[in-house]
Design an enzyme around this catalytic site. Sequence first.
Site, PDB file in Angstrom:
ATOM      1  N   GLU A 120      73.834  87.467 115.949  1.00 24.99           N
ATOM      2  CA  GLU A 120      73.801  86.599 114.773  1.00 24.99           C
ATOM      3  C   GLU A 120      72.449  85.884 114.653  1.00 24.99           C
ATOM      4  O   GLU A 120      72.368  84.723 114.255  1.00 24.99           O
ATOM      5  CB  GLU A 120      74.977  85.616 114.813  1.00 24.99           C
TER       6      GLU A 120
ATOM      7  N   HIS B  92      94.762  88.209 111.734  1.00 19.35           N
ATOM      8  CA  HIS B  92      93.543  87.759 112.412  1.00 19.35           C
ATOM      9  C   HIS B  92      93.813  87.563 113.892  1.00 19.35           C
ATOM     10  O   HIS B  92      94.778  86.905 114.261  1.00 19.35           O
ATOM     11  CB  HIS B  92      93.071  86.426 111.779  1.00 19.35           C
TER      12      HIS B  92
ATOM     13  N   GLU C 134      91.739  86.182 116.818  1.00 17.24           N
ATOM     14  CA  GLU C 134      90.557  85.543 117.419  1.00 17.24           C
ATOM     15  C   GLU C 134      90.822  85.367 118.911  1.00 17.24           C
ATOM     16  O   GLU C 134      91.727  84.627 119.304  1.00 17.24           O
ATOM     17  CB  GLU C 134      90.284  84.189 116.748  1.00 17.24           C
TER      18      GLU C 134
ATOM     19  N   HIS D 282      84.663  91.095 114.217  1.00 24.20           N
ATOM     20  CA  HIS D 282      83.603  90.076 114.297  1.00 24.20           C
ATOM     21  C   HIS D 282      83.178  89.879 115.751  1.00 24.20           C
ATOM     22  O   HIS D 282      83.939  90.131 116.666  1.00 24.20           O
ATOM     23  CB  HIS D 282      84.080  88.763 113.681  1.00 24.20           C
ATOM     24  N   GLU D 283      81.938  89.424 115.900  1.00 23.78           N
ATOM     25  CA  GLU D 283      81.293  89.351 117.220  1.00 23.78           C
ATOM     26  C   GLU D 283      81.460  90.698 117.938  1.00 23.78           C
ATOM     27  O   GLU D 283      81.985  90.787 119.055  1.00 23.78           O
ATOM     28  CB  GLU D 283      81.871  88.201 118.069  1.00 23.78           C
TER      29      GLU D 283
ATOM     30  N   GLU E 272      80.944  92.418 111.863  1.00 22.69           N
ATOM     31  CA  GLU E 272      79.962  91.365 111.662  1.00 22.69           C
ATOM     32  C   GLU E 272      78.727  91.768 112.488  1.00 22.69           C
ATOM     33  O   GLU E 272      78.095  92.759 112.182  1.00 22.69           O
ATOM     34  CB  GLU E 272      80.565  90.021 112.053  1.00 22.69           C
TER      35      GLU E 272
ATOM     36  N   GLU F  49      79.123  82.436 107.165  1.00 21.66           N
ATOM     37  CA  GLU F  49      79.668  81.252 107.838  1.00 21.66           C
ATOM     38  C   GLU F  49      78.581  80.207 108.146  1.00 21.66           C
ATOM     39  O   GLU F  49      78.830  79.011 108.086  1.00 21.66           O
ATOM     40  CB  GLU F  49      80.426  81.644 109.110  1.00 21.66           C
TER      41      GLU F  49
HETATM   42  C1  NOJ Z   1      83.630  83.715 113.798  1.00 22.28           C
HETATM   43  C2  NOJ Z   1      83.848  84.704 112.690  1.00 22.28           C
HETATM   44  O1  NOJ Z   1      82.647  85.343 112.356  1.00 22.28           O
HETATM   45  C3  NOJ Z   1      84.426  83.963 111.511  1.00 22.28           C
HETATM   46  O2  NOJ Z   1      84.538  84.827 110.391  1.00 22.28           O
HETATM   47  C4  NOJ Z   1      85.748  83.375 111.913  1.00 22.28           C
HETATM   48  O3  NOJ Z   1      86.256  82.631 110.836  1.00 22.28           O
HETATM   49  C5  NOJ Z   1      85.602  82.467 113.132  1.00 22.28           C
HETATM   50  N1  NOJ Z   1      84.894  83.131 114.186  1.00 22.28           N
HETATM   51  C6  NOJ Z   1      86.943  81.993 113.663  1.00 22.28           C
HETATM   52  O4  NOJ Z   1      87.652  83.065 114.191  1.00 22.28           O
HETATM   53 CA    CA Z   2      80.588  85.232 113.728  1.00 23.44          CA
END
Ligand code: NOJ
Ligand code: CA
Length: 662
Positions: free
Chosen positions: A172, A374, A376, A444-445, A463, A469
């Site tokens: 990033e 989602h 995470e 993402h990540e 991502e 963000e």
């Molecule tokens: C980072 C992600 O790139 C973002 O899209 C997400 O909302 C947050 N983490 C929380 O999971």
């Molecule tokens: Ca991110």
Amino acid sequence: MIKQLFWAVLAALAVTGCKQPNEQLLSPDGNLLLEFGIDNGRPFYTLARGNKLVVDTSYVGIEMADCALGIKSSINGVSRQSHDETWQQVWGEETNVRNNYNELKVSLTEAGQKVLNYSIVFRLFDDGAGFRYEIPEQGDMDSIVIIDERTQFNMASDARAWFAPWDYEFYEALYMPSPVSELDTVSTPLTMEMNDSLYVTIHQAALTDYAFMNLENVGETRLQSYLSPWSTGEKVFARLPLTTPWRTIIVGRTPGDLMLSRLMLNLNEPCAIENTDWIEPGRYIGIWWSLHRRDETWNMGPNHGATTENAKKYIDFAAKYGYQGVLAEGWNKSWGGDYGLKESEVSFTEAYPDFDIAEVAAYAREKGVSLITHWETYGCASNLEAQLDSALALCERLGIHAAKTGYAGKPFDGKELHSSQYAIRHYRKVIEEAAKHQVMIDNHEPIMPTGLQRTYPNLMTQEGVRGQEYNAWSTDGGTLPMHTVTIPFTRGLAGPMDYTPGILKLENEKRPGIRPQTTIAKEIALAVVLYSPLQMSADMIENYEGNPAFEFLKSTPATWSKTVVPEAKIGEYVTVARRDRDSDDWYVGAITGERNRDTELSLDFLEPGAKYRAKIFADGPGADYAVNPYPLTVTEQEVDSKTVLPLHLANGGGAAVIIKKL
Ligand code: NOJ
Ligand code: CA
């Protein structure tokens, strides 16, 4: 043939002073020449386009725990073959991809403490080269430990490179310009302007069970692979036979050529999913921007974003305006908040009590919309792996066909890099398992993409880029305009980006001074310029209805039959035109960096003789990203392939055009 010989002779002259090569390989059009040779036991290659050397003598090899390849090597034999086929992408920037190359396979023997056999396979396309190592099972050796790969890219001149530091915060970072000679250790893709008609990108393809290749400057313009290590220091643990990922060098005459190269995809394996009917590219909205703005929360509480009621509102909106998906972040019992869970305790199957996932998913299904779940992990990948079966079974039960994954904040399982072999194995496992349950992935990540979506087209978007963000909370006030005119030529070359454009209400009262640094016309143009097969319109839905810019966002497709890049200068401006997969309509996105720009866009990509109606969303009078971002004019006119469209792009501005065939 005569032309090919001519170039070969010229290129051979151009490399005088280098070691004597043993083998030559020409690209199918004869414009690229790759040479391979052995210098005192050390294998090397060079790459030239026409009479210009691109990559000078570059040594190759692999260092293992108890031996090495590339120190006392000799050629055992060579074989050659050619390939020409056209294959179809399930989704993408065009339907048809031509895979046309000439291949040279050099079989080598390494005479060290151990005698080892290995090969290097080179494929030369019209738009660049790919090569990889193959180590067969031999003697009593059935596995190896790689300490590092010694693959060099010795750039023939001190080109201007756009780089991101290696392993920086899940890729990033901002890409910054620098002469190659001043680079430290950087990530790939690494894009270089060698002169105004020679652009080069080094990257990799088909990274599936290996470490990510970074590039370390080992003197002057000589770059060398530096593989991301395990926490214990080794780079790769591999069973034999091993084929490494491809090392790729795209060579173009314009920055647009880099964007249109499909070399990386061609070096990945064909689609492994038999029935791909369930894989649906499309637009999505979600409970997301409000969370980053701090208007709502991920965790349950008085301002919880992902409630049943709120999700239904988003689903209604999606159904009304033709969005395929609705993302609900913060639906599950997660880290911190009232539940006080640790990363390892996050649940990917249990919803907060105010989010009835079965009811929401059923409501979405009824309305023809897909709920996007989602996951995470906060870097605790083992927790997701432990729950993967049950999380995917839940998706299947509720008809959920897409999951957004995330690995924010921490190293993998407390200690491994996101770019390590450990993490790469995890990412691939999630994609493969998800495919079995017909679930598309938005990661993402991630690990920097390397074209795996050809094999697993349920790997939709990722991502691995400084995305929207940051414009909600970054203390620098939001990413400057040069970023979006740089990433199409750097990170974007690795594959689709889930950048999530589409913010139309820019300011945030809670964080004065922090906002997307854009005009509205540029913000919507990003939906065409930055390719993603799941393309988010990222703003809260209350900011869309009644806004004239919304028409562009809600109608832009996410899969295309053709893409062209009429104008581009890395870090300054880019214009992309794409033809819809399902119609003859075209969509154009033109964007600029901080400086305004007047251009005359030739619509010569349109079908000759056909008539179209263009709707042009342009920066209005006085528009300027820094001081006056909102002015937008919307005009219409009839156009055809002979039309030249004058466009004025404000400072940090853009233009977005819908061209409908009449
Ligand atoms: C980072 C992600 O790139 C973002 O899209 C997400 O909302 C947050 N983490 C929380 O999971
Ligand atoms: Ca991110």
